[in-house]
Design a protein around this motif. Structure first.
Motif: not given
Length: 519
Positions: A235, A252-255, A257, A283
Motif C-alpha cells: 500500500y 498517504w495515509p490511505a483513505d 483499505h 490509514p
C-alpha cells in the motif's frame, strides 16, 4: 479543491485463478474510486497480486516449475480480470517488483531501528493456506479430530529460527485505535478485533528460513519476510515509499483499505502496529466486506461450484454484473448470487425500468421533435419530478455511497427511476403530440433532464452503459461529474448549439437464461 483520495483493494493471492470474491471486491473498490472522482476528488486506486509465501512455493513445486513462473502466469489472470471488469486502477502492483522489495526492506529497517525486531526460535501452529500463525486456543477440531485454524484450514506444527516483531508492545495503542469511530467497519468487525486484542497479543514471527520465495530480510540472507509483512507494505510501495515522492505526500495515509472480512486482523492489528513501529501515519479506514455465496453456499472445488467471474461477465455483460453486485447485497454482509438472480435484477431494473425510460424518452424526442431540444415552460408536475430526481441523485445516493451503503443508494436511485416512469404514464406524451405539442415538448425535456441526472448518478456502477447513453445525449465527456446534476447549463448549451439526437440505441438489453435454467 476537495482532498485527494487513496483507495486500495487487498492484493490477491494468485495460487489459483480469480474467483467471484476477487471480482466482487474489485468492482466495489472501483465504484468507490469512480464515485470519488465524480465528486471532484483526485483519486489514487491500487490493486494487484501478493505473490510470495509458502503456499505459492509449494504450488509451484507440485507443478514442477519455479514460483516466479507460477506467479507470472497467475498475476496475468488477475490483471485480465481487472481489465475485463472495467476496473479503473492507477497501479496494478506485483510484490515481485523491485520497488516493492526496496519498500519492504525499508519498513523492516525502520521497525528494526525502533527496537521492535529480535531473533528467536518459533514453535507453533501455522496454516499454509491462510499464511497465518494461530495460538492453540484459536484452533478448532475437524471432523476427524484433526486441528484446524478458525477458518477451517489445516495447520502444521512449525519449528524454526525466526525474527519476531514486538506486537505485544502495541496492545494499548492498537486498542485505542480500534475504539476510534470509523477506523474499522462494519461494527461487527470492529468488535471482533477489540475482543482479539483485549485477549492479549503475543509477539509475531515475521521471517521464515524453511523456504526462500519472498523478500530477503536485510542483514539475514537466510531469512525471508513473513508474507504479510511484505504484502501489507504494497500500500505504501505504490506511493513511492521510502522516498518522499509527490504521490506519498498527496495520498498517504490511505483513505480506505477495502478487504474481505477474513483478513481484517492483518489490516487492523498487524498493519497499524508495523506502521506505528516505523513511525508512519495510519490509514483512515479499513472496511471488511462479506463473502459472496453461490446459491447460499461458499464456493469450493470439492462442491464443484466455483464460478469464473469472466464467464459471468461474458454471459451477462460487465455492467449488469457490476450493478448486481452492488444492488443485491448489503455491503459488509454476506450475500448470495445465481444466474437467475442476476438476470432477474438486471432485467427488472436496468432493462425494463431505467433502460426503457431512457429509450422511450430519446425515441420520442427523435421521432416527434426531429431530435431537437428546446427550452420550454415547465409546470408544477415537471418541477416536482426534476426535484425528486435531483434529490435522489445529488443527495441520497451520494450520501449512502460515502457510507459504502451501495444497495441503499441504488434503492434511492431506483425510486427516482420509478417516479419518472410513473410521470410518463400520467403525462402520456404520445397523446399530447396531437392535442398539445407544446406540452408534449415540456414533458420530454423534463424527462431528458432526468435521464441525464440518473445516468450520471449511476455512472460509477455501470460506466460503459452510462457513457454510451450520455454520448447519445450529446453530453461532453468532461461534464459527467456530480456537479452537473441539478445544473442546467449543459442543457442550455445543447439547445444553443442546435444539438439533435440521432435514432437512439438501447444500452441495457434484456438478458436471457438458457432453456435449462429458469429465472
Amino acid at each position: 479543491m476537495p482532498d485527494p483520495f487513496y483507495i486500495t483493494t487487498a492484493i490477491n493471492y494468485p495460487n489459483g485463478r480469480p474467483h467471484i470474491g476477487h471480482a466482487y471486491e474489485a468492482v466495489a473498490a472501483d465504484v468507490v474510486a469512480r464515485f470519488q472522482r465524480a465528486l471532484g476528488r483526485e483519486v489514487r486506486f491500487q490493486t494487484g497480486t501478493d505473490e510470495h509465501g509458502l503456499k505459492m512455493a509449494r504450488k509451484a513445486a507440485e507443478q514442477g516449475r519455479t514460483a516466479r513462473e507460477l506467479a507470472d502466469e497467475m498475476a496475468g489472470y488477475f490483471k485480465d480480470m481487472a481489465d475485463v471488469l472495467n476496473i479503473s486502477y492507477d497501479r496494478f502492483i506485483r510484490t515481485v517488483e523491485e520497488d516493492h522489495h526496496r519498500a519492504s526492506q525499508a519498513i523492516w529497517r525502520a521497525m528494526e531501528a525502533n527496537g521492535d525486531l529480535y531473533l528467536d526460535r518459533y514453535e507453533g501452529w501455522y496454516s499454509v493456506r491462510d499464511e497465518a500463525y494461530y495460538d492453540e486456543k484459536e484452533l478448532v477440531e475437524g471432523e476427524g479430530g484433526e486441528r484446524l485454524s478458525p477458518q477451517g484450514t489445516p495447520v502444521e506444527w512449525t519449528v524454526e529460527e525466526s525474527w519476531f516483531f514486538r506486537l505485544s508492545k502495541y496492545q494499548e495503542p492498537l486498542l485505542e485505535l480500534l475504539r476510534t469511530p470509523g477506523f474499522v467497519e462494519p461494527e461487527s468487525r470492529r468488535n471482533e478485533m477489540i475482543a482479539f486484542v483485549s485477549g492479549g497479543l503475543k509477539d509475531l514471527s515475521v521471517s521464515r528460513t524453511s523456504f526462500d520465495w519472498g523478500v530477503p530480510v536485510p542483514g539475514s540472507d537466510e531469512h525471508v519476510m513473513y508474507v504479510w509483512v511484505d504484502a501489507l507494505t504494497n500500500y505504501i510501495t505504490g506511493l513511492g515509499y521510502p522516498h518522499d515522492t509527490e504521490l506519498w505526500r498527496k495520498f498517504w495515509p490511505a483513505d480506505l483499505h477495502l478487504i474481505g472480512k477474513d483478513i481484517v486482523r492483518f489490516h487492523t492489528v498487524y498493519w497499524p502496529a508495523f506502521l506505528m513501529s516505523a513511525d508512519l501515519p495510519l490509514p483512515r479506514k479499513v472496511f471488511g466486506h462479506g463473502f459472496l455465496l453461490n446459491r447460499g453456499q461458499k464456493e469450493s472445488k470439492s462442491l464443484g461450484n466455483v464460478t469464473d467471474p469472466l464467464e459471468l461477465a461474458e454471459r451477462f455483460g460487465v455492467d449488469p454484473l457490476r450493478y448486481f453486485f452492488l444492488r443485491e447485497i448489503a455491503f459488509g454482509q454476506d450475500g448470495s448470487y445465481s444466474p437467475e438472480a442476476i438476470v432477474t435484477r438486471a432485467n427488472a431494473e436496468l432493462a425494463n425500468s431505467f433502460g426503457n425510460l431512457a429509450q422511450r424518452t430519446l425515441s420520442m424526442i427523435h421521432k416527434n421533435m426531429d431530435g431537437k431540444l428546446a427550452t420550454c415552460e415547465l409546470d408544477a408536475a415537471d418541477l416536482a419530478l426534476i426535484e425528486t430526481v435531483r434529490t435522489a441523485c445529488s443527495e441520497d445516493l451520494p450520501r449512502e455511497f460515502e457510507r459504502l451503503n451501495f444497495s441503499v443508494g441504488l434503492e434511492a436511485w431506483m425510486r427516482a427511476v420509478f417516479a419518472c416512469n410513473q410521470y410518463v404514464d400520467e403525462q402520456a406524451p404520445w397523446t399530447l403530440r396531437k392535442t398539445n405539442p407544446a406540452r408534449m415538448a415540456a414533458v420530454l425535456m423534463t424527462l431528458f433532464r432526468c435521464v441525464h441526472d440518473l445516468a450520471i448518478a449511476v455512472r460509477p456502477v455501470v460506466p460503459s452503459a452510462a457513457d454510451a447513453l450520455l454520448d447519445q445525449m450529446g453530453v461532453a465527456r468532461d461534464a459527467r461529474d456530480y456537479a452537473a446534476i441539478g445544473n442546467d447549463s449543459w442543457f442550455e448549451a445543447l439547445v444553443d448549439r442546435g444539438f439533435a439526437l440521432d435514432k437512439p440505441v438501447g444500452v441495457f438489453p434484456r438478458l436471457e437464461l438458457p432453456e435449462n435454467e429458469t429465472a
